[in-house]
Write an enzyme that holds these catalytic residues in place. Structure first.
Site, PDB file in Angstrom:
ATOM      1  N   LYS A 115       0.989  -1.200  -0.224  1.00 39.48           N
ATOM      2  CA  LYS A 115       0.050  -0.108   0.109  1.00 39.48           C
ATOM      3  C   LYS A 115       0.901   1.208   0.047  1.00 39.48           C
ATOM      4  O   LYS A 115       0.502   2.208  -0.629  1.00 39.48           O
ATOM      5  CB  LYS A 115      -1.087   0.165   1.163  1.00 39.48           C
ATOM      6  CG  LYS A 115      -2.193  -1.043   1.029  1.00 39.48           C
ATOM      7  CD  LYS A 115      -3.136  -0.524   1.890  1.00 39.48           C
ATOM      8  CE  LYS A 115      -4.477  -1.694   1.790  1.00 39.48           C
ATOM      9  NZ  LYS A 115      -5.584  -1.264   2.925  1.00 39.48           N
ATOM     10  N   LYS A 207      -5.906  -9.747  -7.850  1.00 35.84           N
ATOM     11  CA  LYS A 207      -7.110  -9.845  -6.830  1.00 35.84           C
ATOM     12  C   LYS A 207      -8.297  -9.054  -7.438  1.00 35.84           C
ATOM     13  O   LYS A 207      -8.036  -7.694  -7.845  1.00 35.84           O
ATOM     14  CB  LYS A 207      -6.708  -9.223  -5.450  1.00 35.84           C
ATOM     15  CG  LYS A 207      -6.824 -10.281  -4.507  1.00 35.84           C
ATOM     16  CD  LYS A 207      -6.501 -10.023  -3.191  1.00 35.84           C
ATOM     17  CE  LYS A 207      -7.570  -9.169  -2.512  1.00 35.84           C
ATOM     18  NZ  LYS A 207      -7.423  -8.622  -1.041  1.00 35.84           N
ATOM     19  N   LYS A 210     -11.481  -3.004  -5.664  1.00 36.23           N
ATOM     20  CA  LYS A 210     -12.358  -1.881  -5.811  1.00 36.23           C
ATOM     21  C   LYS A 210     -11.651  -0.835  -6.471  1.00 36.23           C
ATOM     22  O   LYS A 210     -12.377   0.132  -7.044  1.00 36.23           O
ATOM     23  CB  LYS A 210     -12.716  -1.308  -4.440  1.00 36.23           C
ATOM     24  CG  LYS A 210     -11.632  -0.951  -3.689  1.00 36.23           C
ATOM     25  CD  LYS A 210     -12.154  -0.060  -2.515  1.00 36.23           C
ATOM     26  CE  LYS A 210     -10.983   0.566  -1.610  1.00 36.23           C
ATOM     27  NZ  LYS A 210      -9.674  -0.045  -1.478  1.00 36.23           N
TER      28      LYS A 210
END
Ligand code: TRP
Length: 344
Positions: A115, A207, A210
């Site tokens: 991240k 994956k 969103k």
């Protein structure tokens, strides 16, 4: 090891665009645990702000996750549903855990590395400390079982490390206050079923997310039946028919993903699915997948929209849930303060 009563805790971040990955990897599993365990389900808004969130959007997203919980069948009367920031003990215990966890432990967390990306200096301190807050979420309720996706396994290990170090550092104080052996349980991850990791419909090596720029890569919980059908029909596949054995799915990532999704939606194993569809081509299989996906997800999306049209109702559920959560968290926090040596 001391015996702890079984309790389930899990959290979902209100960061928008809830999709099939969140459903199969998390919420769907929460629903079935309700029959066997006391459960606490939390909308983890404090985790969401580790990266900047627009205030109006955050508020809508907190309500969206709550609506999804309810629409999927979580019962806020038999169990507890609330948002994290309404129970201050989460933050309070997170600070204490920041003093228990070691910098080295946090530096090994792969999610932070992913991240924060290349510009670590510019990541928030909160993003780095994220796993100690997650440990606090679980341990403030002395929860024993935590349904999570595969990607959260490392954070669960850190929660166990924190619990163990706290129990050991304060063992004398814990014993003198009459708690037997350990104050915190070692929380166990519950990661089972065919779809612990739902992958993108456009690329079976990524994956479902969103934040993927292509909306066709995911099925959102609020997609209409038509959109769901369209996305499945456009999903990437390969030219071979489906195999009859799970082992033969091997490197066929997209095929494996669609089979896993179908299996999870129907409550089957992947082998069950291949027993039925081995030798079939994808257009046949996709027809069946469209049918179950529409049947399962269509009503959830509709129910979410209905619930979301009444924000006051959602806020009331969250407030009542927080009131109940605070009773448990408050009692445990008092015990923790005594163990540490704080005056209260
Ligand atoms: N980190 C989890 C995720 O992104 C969300 C989460 C926060 C959580 N606190 C938790 C999950 C406690 C389980 C238990 O999916």
């Amino acid at each position: 090891m001391a015996q702890f009563p079984q309790r389930v805790f899990s959290g979902v971040q209100p960061t928008g665009n809830l999709h099939l990955g969140n459903y199969l990897g998390a919420i769907h599993k929460f629903v079935s645990l309700q029959d066997t365990h006391d459960c606490i389900f939390c909308v983890v808004d404090l985790h969401a702000i580790t990266v900047f969130q627009d205030p109006a959007v955050l508020k809508a997203n907190i309500r969206e996750v709550t609506a999804a919980f309810l629409a999927c069948g979580i019962d806020p009367v038999r169990h507890i549903v609330f948002n994290q920031s309404q129970v201050p003990e989460h933050s309070e215990l997170a600070w204490i855990f920041n003093c228990v966890a070691r910098i080295g432990w946090l530096s090994r967390m792969t999610q932070f590395k992913e991240k924060a990306g290349k510009d670590k200096e510019n990541a928030s301190v909160g993003l780095y400390a994220y796993p100690t807050l997650m440990a606090a979420d679980i341990l403030i309720y002395r929860a024993t079982h935590v349904p999570v996706g595969e990607d959260q396994k490392q954070h669960l290990e850190l929660a166990r490390d924190v619990a163990q170090k706290f129990n050991k550092d304060f063992s004398a104080s814990i014993a003198s206050l009459g708690h037997n052996e350990a104050f915190f349980p070692m929380p166990e991850p519950l990661i089972q079923g065919p779809a612990t990791r739902v992958m993108s419909l456009r690329d079976g090596s990524k994956k479902m997310s969103k934040s993927d720029p292509s909306d066709n890569s995911r099925i959102n919980l609020t997609d209409t039946a038509d959109i769901i059908a369209q996305k499945i029909r456009r999903a990437k596949t390969d030219p071979e028919p489906l195999p009859s054995e799970v082992e033969c799915l091997g490197s066929r990532l997209e095929a494996d993903n669609l089979v896993s999704i179908y299996a999870a939606l129907r409550g089957f194993s992947k082998q069950d699915v291949l027993n039925e569809f081995g030798g079939a081509n994808f257009s046949q299989f996709k027809n069946a997948l469209v049918e179950v996906a529409e049947a399962k997800l269509g009503p959830i999306g509709a129910e979410m929209k209905r619930i979301q049209s009444n924000p006051a109702y959602i806020d009331d559920i969250l407030r009542k849930g927080a009131d109940r959560a605070r009773v448990i968290a408050g009692a445990n926090m008092a015990a923790i303060k005594d163990i540490i040596g704080f005056i209260r």
